[in-house]
Write a protein that holds these residues in place. Structure first.
Motif, PDB file in Angstrom:
ATOM      1  N   SER A  89      92.466   9.433 -43.842  1.00  0.00           N
ATOM      2  CA  SER A  89      92.887   8.450 -43.878  1.00  0.00           C
ATOM      3  C   SER A  89      94.186   8.005 -43.588  1.00  0.00           C
ATOM      4  O   SER A  89      95.119   9.028 -43.434  1.00  0.00           O
ATOM      5  CB  SER A  89      92.890   7.759 -45.526  1.00  0.00           C
ATOM      6  OG  SER A  89      93.653   8.829 -46.317  1.00  0.00           O
ATOM      7  N   GLY A  90      94.913   6.924 -43.401  1.00  0.00           N
ATOM      8  CA  GLY A  90      96.255   6.660 -42.817  1.00  0.00           C
ATOM      9  C   GLY A  90      96.105   6.459 -41.293  1.00  0.00           C
ATOM     10  O   GLY A  90      95.228   6.660 -40.590  1.00  0.00           O
ATOM     11  N   THR A  91      97.183   6.282 -40.885  1.00  0.00           N
ATOM     12  CA  THR A  91      97.491   6.024 -39.231  1.00  0.00           C
ATOM     13  C   THR A  91      98.613   6.692 -38.717  1.00  0.00           C
ATOM     14  O   THR A  91      99.471   6.957 -39.362  1.00  0.00           O
ATOM     15  CB  THR A  91      97.586   4.424 -38.950  1.00  0.00           C
ATOM     16  OG1 THR A  91      98.823   4.118 -39.699  1.00  0.00           O
ATOM     17  CG2 THR A  91      96.256   3.645 -39.502  1.00  0.00           C
ATOM     18  N   VAL A  92      98.524   6.980 -37.488  1.00  0.00           N
ATOM     19  CA  VAL A  92      99.676   7.586 -36.740  1.00  0.00           C
ATOM     20  C   VAL A  92      99.844   6.433 -35.508  1.00  0.00           C
ATOM     21  O   VAL A  92      98.693   6.309 -34.737  1.00  0.00           O
ATOM     22  CB  VAL A  92      99.382   8.873 -36.058  1.00  0.00           C
ATOM     23  CG1 VAL A  92     100.643   9.198 -35.328  1.00  0.00           C
ATOM     24  CG2 VAL A  92      99.388  10.080 -36.996  1.00  0.00           C
ATOM     25  N   HIS A  93     101.001   6.036 -35.239  1.00  0.00           N
ATOM     26  CA  HIS A  93     101.263   5.178 -34.100  1.00  0.00           C
ATOM     27  C   HIS A  93     102.255   5.643 -33.045  1.00  0.00           C
ATOM     28  O   HIS A  93     103.074   6.118 -33.782  1.00  0.00           O
ATOM     29  CB  HIS A  93     101.528   3.668 -34.510  1.00  0.00           C
ATOM     30  CG  HIS A  93     100.633   3.022 -35.168  1.00  0.00           C
ATOM     31  ND1 HIS A  93     100.094   3.078 -36.450  1.00  0.00           N
ATOM     32  CD2 HIS A  93      99.921   1.688 -34.588  1.00  0.00           C
ATOM     33  CE1 HIS A  93      99.150   2.165 -36.513  1.00  0.00           C
ATOM     34  NE2 HIS A  93      99.065   1.373 -35.561  1.00  0.00           N
TER      35      HIS A  93
END
Length: 461
Positions: A89-93
């Motif tokens: 879960s969560g994000t990397v941009h």
């Protein structure tokens, strides 16, 4: 070229350090990690959390170090930034766009060099360009330029087996930088190298990253070494374990180039150590310009029983014999014999002169002694001739309860040798010290201990 707008950061910079020597970091975000969680599923179905609630931003022109113990998820986090792993879960941009596959703005530099042994240096460097569809002529030109940039001009047609470890890692640098990534991702890139080569490559890589014309000026570094993190980074993110979480962020507002003699360097090392362990690292009594845990003579990887056999063989042969003869008599290859010879010389038991190994009076006394006397003699020899063992003993005697963390010693040893070297050095020191009954070792807890009969003296400090 990237935006070179910068601003002064940190009180030290305002007081005394020229602006052009301060780490210059723009405000543009290149990598943003938000609320990242990662877990794996064990064969039995159990959920194994690895990373939990990771939030950080990597800005343009910045070098950030991920510092933590084994198992803190540093390399796993690096692979999420590279787009090689997907978060639970969560994000990397990357520059505002979600990373949902291999991150096109990054290139990876590995600990193990990861070169293709059947390809030449130039062919290895061209691999990333080939994968990106760069046409052959441009590919060759860019590869040759990158090889020249890392100091390997003339080795374009060499194969990895012809190169030293440092040269192979230079090929890794060239292969990563030739694609002109926004962000260089480094997974313990210096830990497999000897101390001098590692130091040279750190300085050269830093020069490449901080050069104003470089297309790659941003980096994320995974390391176990506190001093390496302080030397290279603008910020240090200290990760805890079980699961990996960011515990502390440390700013490194020191001038470059920097080393442990730079004002404020040791204080940051101690801050990082305390953040990593929860305890303040006590400096050895001789810390400063000479720290035996950092500058000790390297210990040969020699077994005490084998060393004893070598000295007995020498004594039986009259105390002097050619190395080749000893090698044949003991059925050792000469390369395998040399660590024992080095140990005998280090302890003052023998010396090599004109190809012959000569037993000293001290060595003869050791060879002829009974078991208990040998232990006593060996203890005197290592305390007199091996600063690492003498310092461990001193620290144990000065400590409360006669205990010293193994991790504390290896952290300080890493300043003068790579990780695998520090483990080998401490392993030899533990074996020799235990034989001499100078200290004990609890492998389960990773703790060195004074022998029970000495602990009273050590705890009354």
């Amino acid at each position: 070229m990237k935006n070179n707008n910068t601003k002064n950061t940190g009180a030290r910079a305002k007081n005394s350090i020229p602006v052009h020597h301060i780490p210059l970091v723009a405000e543009t975000s290149v990598i943003t990690v938000s609320g990242l969680h990662k877990h794996f599923t064990a064969p039995g179905g159990d959920r194994l959390p690895v990373l939990e609630n990771i939030d950080f931003t990597l800005r343009e022109g910045e070098i950030v170090a991920l510092l933590g113990r084994s198992g803190s998820g540093k390399s796993t986090l690096l692979r999420h930034v590279a787009g090689l792993l997907a978060p639970s879960s969560g994000t990397v941009h990357y520059r505002g766009r979600p990373v949902e596959g291999p991150n096109p703005g990054t290139a990876m530099l590995f600990q193990s060099f990861a070169l293709m042994p059947w390809l030449t240096v130039q062919q290895n460097v061209e691999l990333g360009l080939q994968a990106r569809g760069v046409e052959p002529v441009a590919r060759r030109e860019r590869a040759v330029a990158a090889i020249d940039m890392v100091g390997l001009d003339g080795f374009e047609n060499a194969y990895p087996k012809e190169l030293s470890g440092g040269m192979r890692q230079r090929v890794g640098f060239a292969r990563a930088l030739v694609v002109e990534p926004d962000v260089l991702l480094m997974d313990e890139p210096f830990s497999a190298l000897d101390v001098l080569t590692a130091q040279t490559l750190r300085n050269e890589l830093l020069a490449l990253l901080t050069h104003p014309e470089s297309p790659t000026r941003t980096a994320l570094l995974v390391t176990h070494s506190i001093e390496e993190a302080v030397q290279l980074a603008d910020r240090i993110l200290v990760l805890g374990t079980d699961p990996g979480t960011i515990q502390v962020e440390l700013r490194v507002d020191l001038p470059r180039p920097r080393n442990r003699h730079t004002r404020g360097f040791e204080a940051l090392v101690e801050d990082a150590y305390e953040s990593l362990t929860g305890e303040r690292a006590e400096l050895p009594p001789t810390a400063g310009t000479h720290d035996p845990l950092r500058a000790a003579t390297p210990l040969p990887q020699a077994d005490v029983e084998q060393l004893t056999g070598l000295l007995e063989e020498l004594d039986e042969r009259g105390g002097e014999v050619e190395l080749a003869v000893v090698s044949d008599a003991l059925s050792y290859e000469l390369d395998d014999l040399m660590p024992l010879v080095e140990a005998a010389e280090l302890l003052g038991y023998a010396r090599v002169e004109t190809g012959k190994l000569r037993l000293s009076g001290t060595g003869r006394g050791f060879a002829r002694a009974d078991i208990l006397t040998r232990k006593h003699l060996f203890a005197g020899a290592v305390l007199a001739n091996v600063p690492l063992i003498a310092t461990i003993r001193t620290l144990l005697m000065a400590s409360d309860g006669g205990r010293l963390r193994e991790q504390y010693v290896t952290d300080r040893l890493r300043a003068s040798c790579p990780e695998h070297g520090s483990r080998q050095q401490l392993g030899t020191a533990i074996t020799w010290g235990r034989y001499a009954e100078l200290y004990e070792y609890d492998a389960r807890d990773g703790v060195l201990l004074l022998p029970r009969e000495d602990r009273g003296a050590g705890s009354q400090r």
